[in-house]
Design an enzyme around this catalytic site. Structure first.
Site, short mmCIF file in Angstrom:
data_model
loop_
_atom_site.label_atom_id
_atom_site.label_comp_id
_atom_site.label_asym_id
_atom_site.label_seq_id
_atom_site.Cartn_x
_atom_site.Cartn_y
_atom_site.Cartn_z
N LYS A 50 0.85 -1.20 0.00
CA LYS A 50 0.00 0.00 0.00
C LYS A 50 0.88 1.25 0.00
CE LYS A 50 -3.73 -2.62 2.03
NZ LYS A 50 -4.42 -3.13 3.20
N GLN A 94 -4.86 -1.96 9.53
CA GLN A 94 -4.66 -3.27 8.90
C GLN A 94 -5.22 -4.38 9.79
OE1 GLN A 94 -3.31 -3.70 5.74
NE2 GLN A 94 -3.91 -5.84 5.97
N ASP A 117 -11.30 2.49 4.15
CA ASP A 117 -11.52 1.04 4.02
C ASP A 117 -13.02 0.71 3.92
OD1 ASP A 117 -9.39 -0.65 3.70
OD2 ASP A 117 -8.89 -0.72 5.85
#
Ligand code: NDP
Length: 283
Positions: A50, A94, A117
């Site tokens: 990322k 994450q 997200d």
């Protein structure tokens, strides 16, 4: 005839190129904060990818790597600081988090305006209502692949195997919004093969190698393999490679949905910038 391979790597490169142009056009810094707790090697690889993708498109990445023993309170305090930091347009925590941390509480702490997200209940609710803000990147990638390969969705029977909040359920909602007739299957589904064989579009998001076998696929169907399974022979998806002999279109693993996920996270980060700047109305 062998299935056409859906090239997620090439499509993701196009999306990243678009995002790079958008970032350049904004003429202002765009920032994404990543939060990684602990030393899970797979998570570390995802975060590193990322960051590399951010660098490629001109998004500034803020790296927060905390030790596995970090308390939930300390993690929540970091999220609160990132929520308040104007350089940070998007926040990515994450997953998975260590067992002693309540994942839901942390995801709910992310400001909805920075929820790139799409895992905050507000984003999930808006997706459910059909007025999405941030759509989770993986299911979004599934829909982008279908669009890129002109797969007709309206009226098609889409079967999604897997009902997680981050892949299966949002993928099913997006397909429903695109007017597919959607069936969601899971570990308690009876006679899975009888259902998957009806699918014009089959999305496998299970996390088990070869859970979808050739006899479970209708000839000519479009098969999207979301699975990422680490095996002794390398990374494989949820779909048995033999399915290529039956399907019409098939995503590879790696090189299918995975690269799309990262590219669409970047797109969501630019969207977040636009919401925060008032250039886009936040629903
Ligand atoms: P989860 O473990 O959260 O969900 C798995 C789902 O599969 C559950 O709904 C489960 O059912 C269902 N399931 C398990 N076994 C079976 C079975 N034998 N038959 C039918 N359904 C079954 O996983 P995620 O959704 O987070 O991820 C799924 C896969 O996608 C993983 O391999 C993951 O690594 C990958 N992934 C890939 C991404 C990418 O970028 N390509 C991004 C995110 C995930 P139940 O609910 O009943 O337990």
């Amino acid at each position: 005839m062998a299935a056409t391979v859906m090239d997620g790597k090439a499509l993701a490169a196009c999306v990243r190129a678009e995002v790079a142009v958008q970032v350049e056009a904004l003429g202002a810094p765009v920032g994404l904060a990543t939060v990684l707790v602990g030393g899970d090697p797979a998570s570390a690889i995802y975060v590193r990818r990322k960051h590399e993708a951010c660098q490629e498109v001109g998004i500034e990445a803020f790296d927060h790597h905390l030790p596995a023993e970090t308390s939930e309170a300390d993690l929540l305090a970091l999220v609160a600081r990132l929520n308040a930091d104007s350089r940070v347009n998007g926040i990515l925590v994450q997953l998975p988090l260590p067992d002693h941390i309540d994942e839901g509480r942390v995801l709910r702490a992310v400001a909805p305006l920075k929820d790139v997200d799409g895992f905050h209940p507000q984003s999930a609710g808006q997706l459910y209502l059909g007025e999405p803000t941030f759509v989770p990147a993986t299911p979004s990638g599934v829909l982008e692949l279908l669009a890129a390969y002109d797969v007709p969705i309206a009226g098609a029977h889409a079967v999604v195997v897997g009902r997680s909040a981050i892949v299966g359920k949002p993928a099913a909602h997006l397909l429903l919004q695109a007017n597919a007739t959607v069936t969601i299957c899971h570990s308690r589904t009876r006679d899975l093969a009888a259902i998957t064989r009806q699918a014009d579009i089959l999305v496998a998001a299970v996390g088990r190698p070869a859970v979808i076998t050739t006899d479970m696929v209708k000839p000519g169907a479009t098969v999207i393999d979301v699975g990422i399974n680490r095996t002794e022979t390398g990374i494989v998806g949820d779909v048995d490679p033999g399915v290529a002999a039956v399907a019409g279109l098939l995503t590879p693993v790696p090189g299918g949905v995975g690269p799309m996920t990262i590219a669409l996270l970047l797109r969501n980060t630019v969207r977040a910038w636009n919401y925060q700047a008032g250039a886009l109305a936040f629903p």
